[in-house]
Design a protein around this motif. Structure first.
Motif, PDB file in Angstrom:
ATOM      1  N   GLU A  96      -8.047  -0.285   7.147  1.00  0.00           N
ATOM      2  CA  GLU A  96      -6.901  -1.482   6.320  1.00  0.00           C
ATOM      3  C   GLU A  96      -7.496  -1.938   5.081  1.00  0.00           C
ATOM      4  OE1 GLU A  96      -2.820  -4.679   6.696  1.00  0.00           O
ATOM      5  OE2 GLU A  96      -4.603  -4.425   8.241  1.00  0.00           O
ATOM      6  N   VAL A  97      -7.843  -1.915   4.133  1.00  0.00           N
ATOM      7  CA  VAL A  97      -8.620  -2.847   2.877  1.00  0.00           C
ATOM      8  C   VAL A  97      -7.388  -3.568   2.031  1.00  0.00           C
ATOM      9  CG1 VAL A  97     -10.649  -1.608   3.163  1.00  0.00           C
ATOM     10  CG2 VAL A  97      -7.996  -0.822   1.777  1.00  0.00           C
ATOM     11  N   ARG A  98      -7.498  -4.154   1.837  1.00  0.00           N
ATOM     12  CA  ARG A  98      -6.010  -6.159   1.335  1.00  0.00           C
ATOM     13  C   ARG A  98      -6.380  -6.422  -0.086  1.00  0.00           C
ATOM     14  NH1 ARG A  98      -4.126  -8.423   6.336  1.00  0.00           N
ATOM     15  NH2 ARG A  98      -3.034  -7.432   7.513  1.00  0.00           N
ATOM     16  N   HIS A  99      -7.712  -5.195  -0.642  1.00  0.00           N
ATOM     17  CA  HIS A  99      -8.657  -6.239  -2.146  1.00  0.00           C
ATOM     18  C   HIS A  99      -7.787  -4.761  -3.586  1.00  0.00           C
ATOM     19  CE1 HIS A  99     -10.958  -7.710  -5.428  1.00  0.00           C
ATOM     20  NE2 HIS A  99     -10.828  -8.997  -4.913  1.00  0.00           N
ATOM     21  N   GLY A 100      -7.233  -5.378  -3.892  1.00  0.00           N
ATOM     22  CA  GLY A 100      -7.574  -4.544  -5.111  1.00  0.00           C
ATOM     23  C   GLY A 100      -8.129  -3.753  -5.566  1.00  0.00           C
TER      24      GLY A 100
ATOM     25  N   VAL B 107      -4.845   3.058   5.854  1.00  0.00           N
ATOM     26  CA  VAL B 107      -3.815   2.373   5.926  1.00  0.00           C
ATOM     27  C   VAL B 107      -3.465   2.600   4.618  1.00  0.00           C
ATOM     28  CG1 VAL B 107      -2.744   0.447   6.893  1.00  0.00           C
ATOM     29  CG2 VAL B 107      -4.746   1.312   8.332  1.00  0.00           C
ATOM     30  N   PHE B 108      -1.876   2.425   4.681  1.00  0.00           N
ATOM     31  CA  PHE B 108      -1.048   2.390   3.916  1.00  0.00           C
ATOM     32  C   PHE B 108       0.127   1.289   3.978  1.00  0.00           C
ATOM     33  CE2 PHE B 108       3.708   2.148   2.876  1.00  0.00           C
ATOM     34  CZ  PHE B 108       3.336   2.797   1.112  1.00  0.00           C
ATOM     35  N   ALA B 109       0.119  -0.128   3.655  1.00  0.00           N
ATOM     36  CA  ALA B 109       0.641  -1.231   3.523  1.00  0.00           C
ATOM     37  C   ALA B 109       1.831  -1.308   2.731  1.00  0.00           C
ATOM     38  CB  ALA B 109      -0.651  -2.157   3.347  1.00  0.00           C
ATOM     39  N   ASP B 110       3.449  -1.476   3.550  1.00  0.00           N
ATOM     40  CA  ASP B 110       3.941  -2.241   2.145  1.00  0.00           C
ATOM     41  C   ASP B 110       4.552  -3.289   3.249  1.00  0.00           C
ATOM     42  OD1 ASP B 110       7.030  -1.319   1.436  1.00  0.00           O
ATOM     43  OD2 ASP B 110       7.657  -1.759   3.631  1.00  0.00           O
ATOM     44  N   HIS B 111       3.636  -4.203   1.169  1.00  0.00           N
ATOM     45  CA  HIS B 111       3.755  -5.798   1.263  1.00  0.00           C
ATOM     46  C   HIS B 111       3.723  -6.157   0.532  1.00  0.00           C
ATOM     47  CE1 HIS B 111       1.428  -9.667   1.642  1.00  0.00           C
ATOM     48  NE2 HIS B 111       1.844  -8.957   2.723  1.00  0.00           N
ATOM     49  N   ASP B 112       4.078  -7.329  -0.309  1.00  0.00           N
ATOM     50  CA  ASP B 112       4.136  -7.794  -1.556  1.00  0.00           C
ATOM     51  C   ASP B 112       3.184  -8.090  -2.202  1.00  0.00           C
ATOM     52  OD1 ASP B 112       7.405  -7.794  -0.758  1.00  0.00           O
ATOM     53  OD2 ASP B 112       7.086 -10.188   0.041  1.00  0.00           O
ATOM     54  N   GLU B 113       2.034  -8.303  -1.790  1.00  0.00           N
ATOM     55  CA  GLU B 113       1.021  -8.700  -2.272  1.00  0.00           C
ATOM     56  C   GLU B 113      -0.176  -7.856  -2.091  1.00  0.00           C
ATOM     57  OE1 GLU B 113      -0.265 -12.845  -1.065  1.00  0.00           O
ATOM     58  OE2 GLU B 113       2.515 -13.235  -0.483  1.00  0.00           O
ATOM     59  N   TYR B 114      -0.102  -6.757  -0.872  1.00  0.00           N
ATOM     60  CA  TYR B 114      -1.535  -6.240  -0.670  1.00  0.00           C
ATOM     61  C   TYR B 114      -1.009  -4.460  -1.432  1.00  0.00           C
ATOM     62  CZ  TYR B 114      -2.142  -9.192   3.081  1.00  0.00           C
ATOM     63  OH  TYR B 114      -2.470 -10.518   4.091  1.00  0.00           O
ATOM     64  N   PRO B 115      -2.087  -4.214  -1.524  1.00  0.00           N
ATOM     65  CA  PRO B 115      -1.974  -2.668  -2.107  1.00  0.00           C
ATOM     66  C   PRO B 115      -1.558  -1.564  -1.773  1.00  0.00           C
ATOM     67  CG  PRO B 115      -4.331  -2.836  -2.180  1.00  0.00           C
ATOM     68  CD  PRO B 115      -3.278  -4.598  -1.467  1.00  0.00           C
ATOM     69  N   ALA B 116      -0.514  -0.782  -1.968  1.00  0.00           N
ATOM     70  CA  ALA B 116      -0.362   0.205  -1.246  1.00  0.00           C
ATOM     71  C   ALA B 116      -1.222   1.646  -1.829  1.00  0.00           C
ATOM     72  CB  ALA B 116       1.628   0.108  -1.679  1.00  0.00           C
ATOM     73  N   ILE B 117      -1.770   1.884  -0.993  1.00  0.00           N
ATOM     74  CA  ILE B 117      -2.886   3.274  -1.319  1.00  0.00           C
ATOM     75  C   ILE B 117      -2.708   3.868  -0.577  1.00  0.00           C
ATOM     76  CG2 ILE B 117      -5.536   3.594  -1.569  1.00  0.00           C
ATOM     77  CD1 ILE B 117      -6.526   0.437  -1.425  1.00  0.00           C
TER      78      ILE B 117
END
Length: 246
Positions: free
Chosen positions: A145-149, A168-178
């Protein structure tokens, strides 16, 4: 053969779930067993903060039914560091603390990185080489789970694919959905539940997550967790998705 879809939440100890998800008066020591009866997975958060005893993992495994699996959040001492390539000792300590006691209840290991951690191909590649394929005969599956663009980069996706690690696919306002490559299993963390929505997400959205999971299950096991957001709604969201999956 299609994989198995498991849906869950983050942890199992959360005061607002008492009386909303957990029945009034349920003993705290019975809460994990209740999660095991009503959901199909949960993330273990305690391992992120500190080591646990083998007997603790064995107790968790006993509390849940066959088929239920735990995702285990890796220690912050492995991932919250300037040079990831130097994490070898911390990785070995984390993996060796008793994860094998979970046996067939062990789902993926979640390696979560800070939102400030940028992608350094050489360092990250060296880190991935530190992740073992098994511990005491129990196979390990790794999810990143990476959170930097900066990780939204074909070079990162290739490194993860070659290491057999899911992104990890994140559905989040700020983290990238990779979206990563197929590595035989997938992992999603859905973090936008809302308090004004009785089941966290709109029913149509829950239906879409369920359809997405069914598609991914053609390639292997699928893990979907409703975490953070309006945390009090996450058990209802997970239960609704299990219903939607039929």
């Amino acid at each position: 053969m299609a994989g198995r879809i498991r849906v869950g939440i983050g942890g199992w100890v959360y005061e607002p779930w008492r009386g909303s998800f957990y029945p009034q008066g349920l003993r705290q020591k019975d809460e994990l067993a209740y999660v095991g009866e009503h959901l199909t997975a949960t993330e273990i958060n305690a391992t992120y903060y500190s080591s646990q005893k083998p007997a603790t993992f064995a107790g968790w495994a006993k509390a849940v039914p066959d088929g239920f699996q735990f995702a285990v959040k890796a220690s912050r001492y492995c991932t919250n560091r300037k040079i990831l390539a130097e994490a070898g000792e911390s990785v070995a300590k984390f993996v060796g603390q008793g994860l094998a006691e979970l046996g067939d209840r062990l789902g993926p290991v979640l390696w979560q990185f800070m939102a400030t951690k940028a992608f350094d191909p050489d360092d990250f590649g060296a880190f991935l080489k530190l992740l073992p394929a098994s511990v005491d005969g129990v196979p390990l599956r790794h999810a990143l789970e990476v959170r930097h663009g900066s990780f939204d980069d074909p070079a990162f996706l290739a490194l993860a694919r070659d290491a057999g690690a899911a992104v990890v696919f994140a559905d989040h306002d700020e983290y990238p959905a990779i979206r990563g490559h197929d590595v035989g299993f997938s992992y999603a963390r859905l973090m936008r539940t809302r308090a004004n929505e009785p089941i966290g997400y709109a029913p149509a959205d829950i239906g879409r997550w369920a359809e997405r999971a069914k598609g991914q299950a053609q390639q292997g096991d699928v893990f979907t967790f409703f975490i953070s957001g309006a945390k009090e709604r996450n058990p209802a969201a997970a239960q609704s998705m299990i219903v939607a999956l039929g």
